[in-house]
Motif scaffolding. Structure first.
Motif, PDB file in Angstrom:
ATOM      1  N   HIS A  11       0.856  -1.189   0.000  1.00 35.26           N
ATOM      2  CA  HIS A  11       0.000   0.000   0.000  1.00 35.26           C
ATOM      3  C   HIS A  11       0.892   1.239   0.000  1.00 35.26           C
ATOM      4  O   HIS A  11       2.015   1.212   0.542  1.00 35.26           O
ATOM      5  N   PRO A  12       0.436   2.355  -0.608  1.00 29.99           N
ATOM      6  CA  PRO A  12       1.265   3.571  -0.599  1.00 29.99           C
ATOM      7  C   PRO A  12       1.658   4.019   0.803  1.00 29.99           C
ATOM      8  O   PRO A  12       2.694   4.660   0.989  1.00 29.99           O
ATOM      9  N   GLY A  13       0.848   3.662   1.803  1.00 32.55           N
ATOM     10  CA  GLY A  13       1.187   4.028   3.174  1.00 32.55           C
ATOM     11  C   GLY A  13       2.298   3.186   3.775  1.00 32.55           C
ATOM     12  O   GLY A  13       2.801   3.499   4.855  1.00 32.55           O
ATOM     13  N   GLY A  14       2.682   2.101   3.086  1.00 34.67           N
ATOM     14  CA  GLY A  14       3.791   1.287   3.543  1.00 34.67           C
ATOM     15  C   GLY A  14       3.412  -0.121   3.958  1.00 34.67           C
ATOM     16  O   GLY A  14       4.214  -1.040   3.849  1.00 34.67           O
ATOM     17  N   ALA A  15       2.177  -0.318   4.464  1.00 34.02           N
ATOM     18  CA  ALA A  15       1.760  -1.641   4.918  1.00 34.02           C
ATOM     19  C   ALA A  15       1.350  -2.509   3.733  1.00 34.02           C
ATOM     20  O   ALA A  15       0.998  -2.017   2.666  1.00 34.02           O
ATOM     21  N   ALA A  16       1.391  -3.818   3.947  1.00 36.66           N
ATOM     22  CA  ALA A  16       0.975  -4.759   2.906  1.00 36.66           C
ATOM     23  C   ALA A  16      -0.515  -5.042   3.052  1.00 36.66           C
ATOM     24  O   ALA A  16      -1.040  -5.117   4.159  1.00 36.66           O
ATOM     25  N   GLN A  17      -1.206  -5.185   1.920  1.00 30.34           N
ATOM     26  CA  GLN A  17      -2.624  -5.500   1.899  1.00 30.34           C
ATOM     27  C   GLN A  17      -2.862  -6.708   1.005  1.00 30.34           C
ATOM     28  O   GLN A  17      -2.264  -6.817  -0.061  1.00 30.34           O
ATOM     29  N   ARG A  18      -3.718  -7.612   1.457  1.00 32.03           N
ATOM     30  CA  ARG A  18      -4.111  -8.743   0.602  1.00 32.03           C
ATOM     31  C   ARG A  18      -5.338  -8.340  -0.197  1.00 32.03           C
ATOM     32  O   ARG A  18      -6.344  -7.905   0.352  1.00 32.03           O
ATOM     33  N   ARG A  19      -5.230  -8.485  -1.508  1.00 29.24           N
ATOM     34  CA  ARG A  19      -6.316  -8.083  -2.395  1.00 29.24           C
ATOM     35  C   ARG A  19      -6.629  -9.196  -3.384  1.00 29.24           C
ATOM     36  O   ARG A  19      -5.771 -10.032  -3.685  1.00 29.24           O
ATOM     37  N   ASP A  20      -7.842  -9.169  -3.899  1.00 29.76           N
ATOM     38  CA  ASP A  20      -8.269 -10.110  -4.933  1.00 29.76           C
ATOM     39  C   ASP A  20      -8.227  -9.405  -6.285  1.00 29.76           C
ATOM     40  O   ASP A  20      -8.786  -8.300  -6.439  1.00 29.76           O
ATOM     41  N   TYR A  21      -7.564 -10.036  -7.253  1.00 22.08           N
ATOM     42  CA  TYR A  21      -7.464  -9.472  -8.594  1.00 22.08           C
ATOM     43  C   TYR A  21      -8.095 -10.439  -9.599  1.00 22.08           C
ATOM     44  O   TYR A  21      -7.909 -11.651  -9.506  1.00 22.08           O
ATOM     45  N   ILE A  22      -8.830  -9.886 -10.545  1.00 26.74           N
ATOM     46  CA  ILE A  22      -9.502 -10.663 -11.583  1.00 26.74           C
ATOM     47  C   ILE A  22      -8.618 -10.714 -12.826  1.00 26.74           C
ATOM     48  O   ILE A  22      -8.082  -9.694 -13.258  1.00 26.74           O
ATOM     49  N   GLY A  23      -8.474 -11.905 -13.411  1.00 26.53           N
ATOM     50  CA  GLY A  23      -7.673 -12.062 -14.611  1.00 26.53           C
ATOM     51  C   GLY A  23      -8.519 -12.139 -15.865  1.00 26.53           C
ATOM     52  O   GLY A  23      -9.741 -11.980 -15.830  1.00 26.53           O
ATOM     53  N   GLY A  24      -7.861 -12.393 -16.985  1.00 29.21           N
ATOM     54  CA  GLY A  24      -8.558 -12.539 -18.254  1.00 29.21           C
ATOM     55  C   GLY A  24      -9.163 -11.262 -18.797  1.00 29.21           C
ATOM     56  O   GLY A  24     -10.190 -11.300 -19.475  1.00 29.21           O
ATOM     57  N   CYS A  25      -8.530 -10.117 -18.492  1.00 30.10           N
ATOM     58  CA  CYS A  25      -9.080  -8.823 -18.913  1.00 30.10           C
ATOM     59  C   CYS A  25      -8.413  -8.280 -20.169  1.00 30.10           C
ATOM     60  O   CYS A  25      -8.864  -7.287 -20.728  1.00 30.10           O
ATOM     61  N   GLY A  26      -7.318  -8.904 -20.593  1.00 28.95           N
ATOM     62  CA  GLY A  26      -6.643  -8.473 -21.804  1.00 28.95           C
ATOM     63  C   GLY A  26      -6.200  -7.030 -21.773  1.00 28.95           C
ATOM     64  O   GLY A  26      -6.409  -6.285 -22.723  1.00 28.95           O
ATOM     65  N   PHE A  27      -5.586  -6.606 -20.669  1.00 34.33           N
ATOM     66  CA  PHE A  27      -5.199  -5.197 -20.591  1.00 34.33           C
ATOM     67  C   PHE A  27      -3.686  -5.017 -20.686  1.00 34.33           C
ATOM     68  O   PHE A  27      -2.907  -5.940 -20.424  1.00 34.33           O
ATOM     69  N   THR A  28      -3.299  -3.813 -21.061  1.00 35.17           N
ATOM     70  CA  THR A  28      -1.885  -3.446 -21.140  1.00 35.17           C
ATOM     71  C   THR A  28      -1.680  -2.123 -20.420  1.00 35.17           C
ATOM     72  O   THR A  28      -2.594  -1.303 -20.324  1.00 35.17           O
ATOM     73  N   VAL A  29      -0.477  -1.926 -19.905  1.00 35.74           N
ATOM     74  CA  VAL A  29      -0.106  -0.689 -19.224  1.00 35.74           C
ATOM     75  C   VAL A  29       1.043  -0.062 -19.992  1.00 35.74           C
ATOM     76  O   VAL A  29       2.060  -0.714 -20.241  1.00 35.74           O
ATOM     77  N   GLU A  30       0.894   1.193 -20.368  1.00 32.81           N
ATOM     78  CA  GLU A  30       1.930   1.898 -21.120  1.00 32.81           C
ATOM     79  C   GLU A  30       2.158   3.289 -20.539  1.00 32.81           C
ATOM     80  O   GLU A  30       1.234   3.888 -19.970  1.00 32.81           O
ATOM     81  N   GLY A  31       3.367   3.778 -20.708  1.00 32.49           N
ATOM     82  CA  GLY A  31       3.657   5.161 -20.324  1.00 32.49           C
ATOM     83  C   GLY A  31       4.222   5.334 -18.939  1.00 32.49           C
ATOM     84  O   GLY A  31       4.313   6.466 -18.458  1.00 32.49           O
ATOM     85  N   LEU A  32       4.620   4.241 -18.275  1.00 34.03           N
ATOM     86  CA  LEU A  32       5.232   4.384 -16.954  1.00 34.03           C
ATOM     87  C   LEU A  32       6.632   4.965 -17.118  1.00 34.03           C
ATOM     88  O   LEU A  32       7.537   4.304 -17.605  1.00 34.03           O
ATOM     89  N   ARG A  33       6.789   6.209 -16.730  1.00 38.76           N
ATOM     90  CA  ARG A  33       8.088   6.893 -16.829  1.00 38.76           C
ATOM     91  C   ARG A  33       8.359   7.605 -15.514  1.00 38.76           C
ATOM     92  O   ARG A  33       7.459   8.153 -14.890  1.00 38.76           O
ATOM     93  N   TYR A  34       9.620   7.604 -15.133  1.00 35.54           N
ATOM     94  CA  TYR A  34      10.013   8.239 -13.885  1.00 35.54           C
ATOM     95  C   TYR A  34      10.969   9.383 -14.204  1.00 35.54           C
ATOM     96  O   TYR A  34      11.999   9.176 -14.844  1.00 35.54           O
ATOM     97  N   VAL A  35      10.596  10.572 -13.778  1.00 39.40           N
ATOM     98  CA  VAL A  35      11.403  11.753 -14.071  1.00 39.40           C
ATOM     99  C   VAL A  35      11.729  12.473 -12.761  1.00 39.40           C
ATOM    100  O   VAL A  35      11.107  12.238 -11.725  1.00 39.40           O
ATOM    101  N   ALA A  36      12.715  13.353 -12.835  1.00 40.26           N
ATOM    102  CA  ALA A  36      13.166  14.062 -11.642  1.00 40.26           C
ATOM    103  C   ALA A  36      12.581  15.467 -11.553  1.00 40.26           C
ATOM    104  O   ALA A  36      12.984  16.238 -10.683  1.00 40.26           O
ATOM    105  N   ASP A  37      11.659  15.797 -12.447  1.00 40.10           N
ATOM    106  CA  ASP A  37      11.062  17.125 -12.405  1.00 40.10           C
ATOM    107  C   ASP A  37       9.560  16.992 -12.164  1.00 40.10           C
ATOM    108  O   ASP A  37       9.076  15.941 -11.746  1.00 40.10           O
ATOM    109  N   LEU A  38       8.808  18.056 -12.424  1.00 34.60           N
ATOM    110  CA  LEU A  38       7.367  18.056 -12.182  1.00 34.60           C
ATOM    111  C   LEU A  38       6.568  17.783 -13.455  1.00 34.60           C
ATOM    112  O   LEU A  38       5.414  18.195 -13.561  1.00 34.60           O
ATOM    113  N   THR A  39       7.162  17.078 -14.412  1.00 38.34           N
ATOM    114  CA  THR A  39       6.452  16.728 -15.635  1.00 38.34           C
ATOM    115  C   THR A  39       5.256  15.835 -15.310  1.00 38.34           C
ATOM    116  O   THR A  39       5.375  14.867 -14.558  1.00 38.34           O
TER     117      THR A  39
END
Length: 208
Positions: A56-84
């Motif tokens: 979790h963003p707060g630091g603790a671990a959480q157990r969650r249920d995730y559904i599969g078979g959704c055919g999704f993709t994630v794009e555009g994850l970029r890490y920059v050192a400014d406020l872009t």
């Protein structure tokens, strides 16, 4: 700076020679269109349902249920050192049952406007995760156009996930110079009393 699990980082470093299978987990907190109650739903890039602990963003671990078979993709994850303000795109297949339940018609499913989103990622080697899912992105749904395909085509939706912090930093607040807003803080506050008129004033204040 982001500190990744050592096994996850090692799998990324070895990718050019050994290859890897990227795995993404998306956690969306939409709202019920009738009651307005928050409704979380988890999707991941695998084929079956899975229950797994994520950071979790707060630091603790959480157990969650995730559904599969959704055919999704994630794009555009970029890490920059400014406020872009870089938006991340999560593309979902419209023919997957969980996606139809999530979105369906404008009057059904969940309301995803400004929905809270977390994206976790890890890799797979030999059919096993190399590490626990690592937190990659926290943001809100900024846009989600639903494409209607032609006959025989395949539609879908591409959620644009923007950083909530960057969104808030880019927002303007006209209430800062509002006389009514100042008086809500203190009825005798006259600091912005002439704020609405001063823009049209042509006489320089330091001249008679």
């Amino acid at each position: 700076m982001q500190f990744l699990d050592a096994s996850f980082a090692a799998s990324l470093a070895a990718a050019p020679e050994a290859g890897l299978v990227p795995v993404h987990f998306v956690w969306i907190v939409g709202r019920d269109r009738e009651s307005g109650a928050a409704v979380p739903i988890g999707l991941w890039s695998g084929a079956e349902e899975i229950s797994i602990e994520v950071a979790h963003p707060g630091g603790a671990a959480q157990r969650r249920d995730y559904i599969g078979g959704c055919g999704f993709t994630v794009e555009g994850l970029r890490y920059v050192a400014d406020l872009t303000d870089n938006a991340v795109s999560v593309a979902l297949s419209a023919i997957a049952d969980p996606v139809r339940d999530l979105l369906s018609d404008p009057g059904q499913g969940l309301d995803l406007r400004l929905a809270y989103v977390e994206i976790h990622a890890t890799t797979m080697t030999g059919g096993a995760f190399t590490s626990a899912p690592q937190l990659q992105w926290v943001g809100i749904v900024d846009d989600g156009p639903l494409s209607t395909p032609a006959a025989g085509g395949e539609g879908g939706i591409a959620l644009s996930i923007r950083s909530e912090i960057m969104t808030q930093l880019g927002m303007s607040s006209p209430a800062k110079s509002s006389d009514a807003h100042q008086k809500r803080r203190a009825a005798t506050d006259r600091f912005c009393e002439a704020a609405a008129l001063i823009g049209a004033r042509t006489i320089q204040w330091y001249k008679t």
